[in-house]
Enzyme design. Structure first.
Site, PDB file in Angstrom:
ATOM      1  N   ASN A 101       0.877  -1.164   0.000  1.00 52.49           N
ATOM      2  CA  ASN A 101       0.000   0.000   0.000  1.00 52.49           C
ATOM      3  C   ASN A 101       0.916   1.216   0.000  1.00 52.49           C
ATOM      4  OD1 ASN A 101      -1.833   2.028   0.398  1.00 52.49           O
ATOM      5  ND2 ASN A 101      -2.164   1.598   2.581  1.00 52.49           N
ATOM      6  N   LYS A 610     -22.998  10.576  -3.310  1.00 50.85           N
ATOM      7  CA  LYS A 610     -21.565  10.909  -3.409  1.00 50.85           C
ATOM      8  C   LYS A 610     -21.179  11.186  -4.857  1.00 50.85           C
ATOM      9  CE  LYS A 610     -17.377  11.638  -2.260  1.00 50.85           C
ATOM     10  NZ  LYS A 610     -17.098  12.977  -1.696  1.00 50.85           N
TER      11      LYS A 610
HETATM   12  C1  AGP Z   1     -19.460  18.586  -2.781  1.00 52.70           C
HETATM   13  O1  AGP Z   1     -19.252  18.484  -1.379  1.00 52.70           O
HETATM   14  C2  AGP Z   1     -20.534  17.641  -3.261  1.00 52.70           C
HETATM   15  N1  AGP Z   1     -20.256  16.314  -2.858  1.00 52.70           N
HETATM   16  C3  AGP Z   1     -20.798  17.812  -4.760  1.00 52.70           C
HETATM   17  O2  AGP Z   1     -20.982  19.179  -5.034  1.00 52.70           O
HETATM   18  C4  AGP Z   1     -19.671  17.290  -5.694  1.00 52.70           C
HETATM   19  O3  AGP Z   1     -18.538  18.133  -5.589  1.00 52.70           O
HETATM   20  C5  AGP Z   1     -20.197  17.314  -7.137  1.00 52.70           C
HETATM   21  O4  AGP Z   1     -21.297  16.441  -7.223  1.00 52.70           O
HETATM   22  C6  AGP Z   1     -19.136  16.898  -8.159  1.00 52.70           C
HETATM   23  O5  AGP Z   1     -18.749  15.584  -7.926  1.00 52.70           O
HETATM   24  P1  AGP Z   1     -17.414  15.040  -8.654  1.00 52.70           P
HETATM   25  O6  AGP Z   1     -16.288  15.883  -8.153  1.00 52.70           O
HETATM   26  O7  AGP Z   1     -17.306  13.612  -8.238  1.00 52.70           O
HETATM   27  O8  AGP Z   1     -17.618  15.211 -10.135  1.00 52.70           O
END
Ligand code: AGP
Length: 615
Positions: A101, A610
């Protein structure tokens, strides 16, 4: 980050290792593998995909017997996720097998030397190079495995946690650590090796945590002896009795993944510039740029496409690219760009930023840009993700998996990568004075320790969070490089505490938002010494005269703003272009503490995912 599990003892290793790898799944990975010694030979199975895939493949293809084995879940850094690049890796002779790792920065030069000596390589990984370097040392110096590991590791540059076994010496596992975690579980006539205690806590709560540059030969029936890799000094292990449960171990003892990831930022930023930034030689090495330099040097402009926090990182990049490299930059919400019929030519370079590498709008924007002849460069955190595969070239952030929905270490490592790109182009274009360039590299290398210092404001931030946890509206203000940080701070608060918040350029207050100011309105102002400080101070005075509550992020030692604000949070001084890497830290902590105080689900906020893989 990758996950390591090893076992040597009186039980069958297979079920312990497989279950241990499942315990480490929370660390994020894209492939898995296992090697077992069945008393006469090493049996190995590995595959792209989940531990479930590995289980099925192993149970169909190999002997599962033996009380000695090592296993691995891989988070790809060198080489895309596929079967060949999965660990364990076996040496050319078939005698040694390793799991690792970390990142070996000088693996290419070692690989070249070993190739000259007749070694063959079947993967693109730095780990396969390491196991063959150890084999070469073992043969050439005619030493045992432990000594060969010690000599080999003194030749490598980078970070590692390794477990390695020799089929000719099946009563031991050799382990070593620098920069990546490694724990030894101490049982009754059995030992466990793992990246953290979650794979062995159900068998024993006695553990030894290796310190950096320590190694150990873990031999059945023997005391563990720790040895310093550099100077051979013997250290006797401090066997700790763990009182953590599994969930606490996965979060590294933090209450939430988000807080763990906020505190991982010094390491994540270091890992992101590791192997790319060479301050002594004044070099920035990025294959994705080096191999496509013409496209960048001849570009009419750079268009940045992203969403959410990644879009905020793009805004910071706009300031950096135009300020340092004098290249025109436009920053676009990917969701808008893809539908507004933009003008795109083959003289455009598009930079797509995405932590997950799977955001649908960003992926669509990339395809539109490519269809119109633009060159597309990706900045992703997930190796082999859709965006990483779709772009013409790219540079990965090495933040490690970001589990919390709210992006934190992704933001600071994206800015780190983009800063390296801007600096490299500025130097290539000759538009940045040599002396300032070197000063910048030295300062960039000091950022991880300055982020550590910024994190020391946590207790003060928690007190401030207590004061403002019931606010219904908040304003975030910043100028210049810190305007995007104000937007990012507002987004953090909104998405995990559900308090409405807006980020604004501080000078925009007079154009409307100042009407909002009253005694109930907390205003978070970034007022660091560099960049329009005096103008921000006058913005603060305007707010104060309207009885707004002012919480200011200031440079260490600031006394002027201290007189005006209700609270000040200090961050270390740095170059103006690098202040976002520091000023964002207290704002991340603030949103975290307020959300916890409001009983919100910090790691999985309501309505959010996410990765937004649909429109
Ligand atoms: C930020 O805290 C959020 N989780 C969200 O705005 C995120 O940055 C956005 O959906 C873009 O995601 P990505 O960077 O995986 O493309």
């Amino acid at each position: 980050m990758c996950g390591i599990v090893g076992y040597i003892g009186h039980r069958d290793a297979y079920p312990i290792i497989i279950k241990g790898l499942q315990r480490l799944e929370y660390r994020g990975y894209d492939s898995a593998g296992i090697a077992l010694f069945d008393g006469s030979d090493i049996n190995l199975s590995k595959t792209k995909g989940k531990v479930e895939h590995l289980k099925k493949k192993a149970e169909e293809s190999m002997s599962l017997k033996g009380g000695l084995g090592i296993g691995h879940t891989r988070w790809a850094t060198h080489g895309i996720p596929n079967d060949e690049n999965s660990h364990p890796h076996i040496s050319n002779s078939g005698d040694l097998v390793i799991v690792h790792n970390g990142i070996i920065e000088n693996y290419e030069s070692i690989k070249k030397e070993l190739t000259k000596r007749g070694y063959n390589f079947h993967s693109d990984t730095d780990t396969e190079v390491l196991v063959n370097l150890i084999e070469e040392v073992k043969k050439k110096e005619d030493v045992k495995l432990g000594h060969a590991v010690q000599i080999a590791l003194s030749e490598v540059v980078g970070a590692y946690a390794i477990a390695i076994i020799d089929r000719n010496k099946p009563d031991e596992i050799v382990v070593a650590k620098l920069g990546s975690p490694l724990a030894i579980g101490v049982g009754e006539n059995e030992f466990f090796i793992a990246s953290d205690a979650s794979p062995f806590i159900e068998y024993t709560n006695n553990a030894v945590y290796l310190a950096d540059e320590e190694m150990a030969i873990v031999r059945l029936g023997k005391e563990i002896k720790l040895r310093k890799i550099k100077d051979d000094a013997i250290a006797y292990p401090n066997i700790m009795e763990l009182k953590l449960n599994i969930e606490e171990i996965e979060k590294g003892g933090y209450d939430h993944f988000m807080l763990k990831e906020i505190y991982e930022q010094p390491r994540a930023i270091l890992d992101t510039y590791r192997g790319r930034l060479n301050v002594d030689q004044g070099l920035i090495k990025m294959a994705g740029i080096d191999d496509n330099l013409e496209r960048f040097m001849n570009a009419d402009r750079i268009i940045i496409v992203a969403c959410g926090t990644s879009w905020h990182a793009g805004l910071v990049a706009e300031y950096i690219f135009e300020d340092l490299a004098r290249i025109p930059v436009e920053v676009e919400y990917a969701s808008e760009f893809r539908y507004r019929n933009p003008v795109i030519t083959d003289k455009d370079v598009v930079i797509a930023i995405s932590q997950s590498g799977e955001t649908a709008d960003t992926l669509a924007a990339i395809k539109l840009a490519k269809a119109n002849g633009a060159f597309v460069f990706g900045v992703c955190n997930v190796v082999g993700s859709s965006i990483a595969r779709e772009t013409d070239a790219g540079a990965y952030t090495h933040a490690g998996p970001e589990i919390g929905v709210a992006s934190t270490k992704a933001f600071t490592t994206q800015i780190t990568v983009l800063t390296l790109v801007a600096l490299k182009l500025a130097k290539e274009k000759g538009v940045f004075p040599e002396s300032k360039y070197h000063e910048f590299l030295i300062e960039l290398e000091s950022i991880p320790s300055k982020v550590e210092r910024a994190l020391e404001s946590n207790a003060l931030v928690e007190i401030i969070a207590e004061v403002h946890k019931n606010a219904t509206n908040c304003l975030y203000l910043g100028r210049g490089y810190n305007f995007p940080v104000a937007l990012e701070g507002a987004l953090k608060l909104k998405e995990i505490s559900y308090i409405h918040a807006e980020g604004y350029p501080a000078a925009e207050m007079k154009h409307g938002p100042i009407a909002l100011i009253d005694q109930q309105m907390p205003v978070f102002v970034i007022a660091t010494k560099k960049g329009h400080y005096d103008k921000v101070v006058s913005n603060i005075q305007e707010i104060k005269s309207r009885k707004g509550k002012i919480i200011a992020i200031v440079t260490e030692g600031d006394s002027q703003v201290k007189e005006l604000a209700d609270h000040v949070i200090e961050v270390p001084e740095t170059i103006e272009s690098l202040t976002p890497l520091l000023t964002t830290i207290p704002l991340q902590l603030l949103s975290y503490h307020i959300a916890v105080m409001r009983g919100c689900n910090v790691d999985q906020p309501r309505n959010l995912a996410k990765s937004v893989t649909v429109e």
